[in-house]
Scaffold this motif. Sequence first.
Motif, PDB file in Angstrom:
ATOM      1  N   ASP A   1       0.812  -1.163   0.023  1.00  0.00           N
ATOM      2  CA  ASP A   1      -0.164  -0.211  -0.006  1.00  0.00           C
ATOM      3  C   ASP A   1       0.861   1.124   0.064  1.00  0.00           C
ATOM      4  N   ASN A   2       2.214   1.053  -0.060  1.00  0.00           N
ATOM      5  CA  ASN A   2       3.068   2.133  -0.263  1.00  0.00           C
ATOM      6  C   ASN A   2       3.333   2.840   1.107  1.00  0.00           C
ATOM      7  N   SER A   3       3.012   2.371   2.067  1.00  0.00           N
ATOM      8  CA  SER A   3       3.433   2.650   3.386  1.00  0.00           C
ATOM      9  C   SER A   3       5.003   2.173   3.586  1.00  0.00           C
TER      10      SER A   3
ATOM     11  N   THR B   1       2.084   2.344  10.742  1.00  0.00           N
ATOM     12  CA  THR B   1       2.907   3.517   9.907  1.00  0.00           C
ATOM     13  C   THR B   1       3.029   4.527  10.569  1.00  0.00           C
TER      14      THR B   1
ATOM     15  N   GLN C   1       7.231   7.725   7.221  1.00  0.00           N
ATOM     16  CA  GLN C   1       6.604   8.426   5.879  1.00  0.00           C
ATOM     17  C   GLN C   1       6.946   9.370   5.173  1.00  0.00           C
TER      18      GLN C   1
ATOM     19  N   THR D   1       3.813   7.000  -2.227  1.00  0.00           N
ATOM     20  CA  THR D   1       4.036   7.034  -0.766  1.00  0.00           C
ATOM     21  C   THR D   1       3.472   8.697  -0.333  1.00  0.00           C
TER      22      THR D   1
ATOM     23  N   PHE E   1      -0.463   7.727  -0.430  1.00  0.00           N
ATOM     24  CA  PHE E   1      -0.797   7.165   0.906  1.00  0.00           C
ATOM     25  C   PHE E   1      -0.947   8.275   2.120  1.00  0.00           C
ATOM     26  N   TYR E   2       0.131   8.982   2.216  1.00  0.00           N
ATOM     27  CA  TYR E   2       0.196   9.953   3.398  1.00  0.00           C
ATOM     28  C   TYR E   2      -1.087  10.794   3.406  1.00  0.00           C
TER      29      TYR E   2
ATOM     30  N   HIS F   1      -4.791   9.410   3.842  1.00  0.00           N
ATOM     31  CA  HIS F   1      -4.735   8.292   4.897  1.00  0.00           C
ATOM     32  C   HIS F   1      -6.272   9.046   5.685  1.00  0.00           C
TER      33      HIS F   1
ATOM     34  N   ASP G   1       1.582   8.320  14.820  1.00  0.00           N
ATOM     35  CA  ASP G   1       1.600   6.982  14.105  1.00  0.00           C
ATOM     36  C   ASP G   1       0.382   6.860  13.644  1.00  0.00           C
TER      37      ASP G   1
END
Length: 394
Positions: A217-219, A247, A252, A278, A281-282, A285, A297
């Motif tokens: 998932d690119n974490s 994560t 990240q 990435t 993903f960040y 989220h 986290d």
Amino acid sequence: MNKLNYIVLILGFTVLFTACEPEKKLKKDTEIADNNSLLENRYQKLLAYKVDSLSFPRSMSLNPEEIHKVPSKDWTSGFFPGSLWQIFKLTGNEKFKEKAVEWTALMENQKYNDKTHDMGFKIYCSFGEGLKVEDNQFYKDVIVESAKTLSTRFNEKVGSLRSWDFNSDIWEFPVIVDNMLNLELLFEATKISGDSTFHKIAETHAETTLKNHFRPDNSIYHVVVYDTITGVAKMKVTHQGFNDESTWARGQGWGIYGYTMAYRYTKNPAFLKQAEATAKFYMEHKNLPEDGIPYWDFNDPAIPKAPRDASAAAVVTSALYELYGFTKNKVYLDFANKVLDNLNSTKYLLDATVNGPFILNHSTGNWPKNDEIDEPISYADYYFLEALLRKKAL
């Protein structure tokens, strides 16, 4: 209502709103001026801090006020001189340059320190920032010598620079995602010296990290442990995240920043692709707060009562400005602008009454060790200032 009364009513509203507009604008300008004054106040706190080779400011507890001071061997030592260089670039005030020169000189003894992988954080964030201001041969020599020292930690079989030396009875050859940011020192050393060895080590390390640190998932895994005989990744764990599969927010950030920077030097499209994946993903989220300042986290079960990490936000914001420069994807620019505005506010800037050489509050250092929780931390300031400079450059 007849036509004449209607016209009079409309004119009345027009006059009323016109009269109110200057007051609204004045209020907005006053808020901005106050905020700039607070930021300037924080700059002055850095300038006033006494030069001492054993007292690089790392973090600060606020109740009671106590500055956590470290010697140059600490991995965070380069951020304070780097911040002074950056404030000089932002303000043009020569006093910050003079103080930056003094603090940077105290970092030279680290150029032979082969017990650490954090040579980039220490030397490039200090001497490297100075080199951006002036063409200084001494600074170049220190950077190249430091790159030679860092290169001794490279293992050809693994294809990476070793991170920590502690916990060696469990971790045969640990590599942390943070180490991506130390590669900038190596890339620059090749530009300065013409020796391609440094560049090759940095690019190989980035390629190895790309293969093993990222989940589907690119974490990002914080720590990957390698077998030095086979070169195979045999363990994926955390040291500063909530657990091995969580994560960690700053991790990240290191990944987004590290691969954007690596793309700058190599133009390897795989690096840019990973930085974007990435970042996506960040930014998307479900547990990222509306203001863009992450919890320490993303998987802490205490959310929404978990501590925030302004340092992670600053790292990501600075990275996104550069990522926007490569991609021209306005999503990165808009997100970076939003977060930078929020960091540059009374909620995250340290209050003017706090007597410490820091700018931002609400960073989280090492939650598993209950260390530096919800405090000012030097690297948050460094990347915040870098983000301000990168926005200014746009």
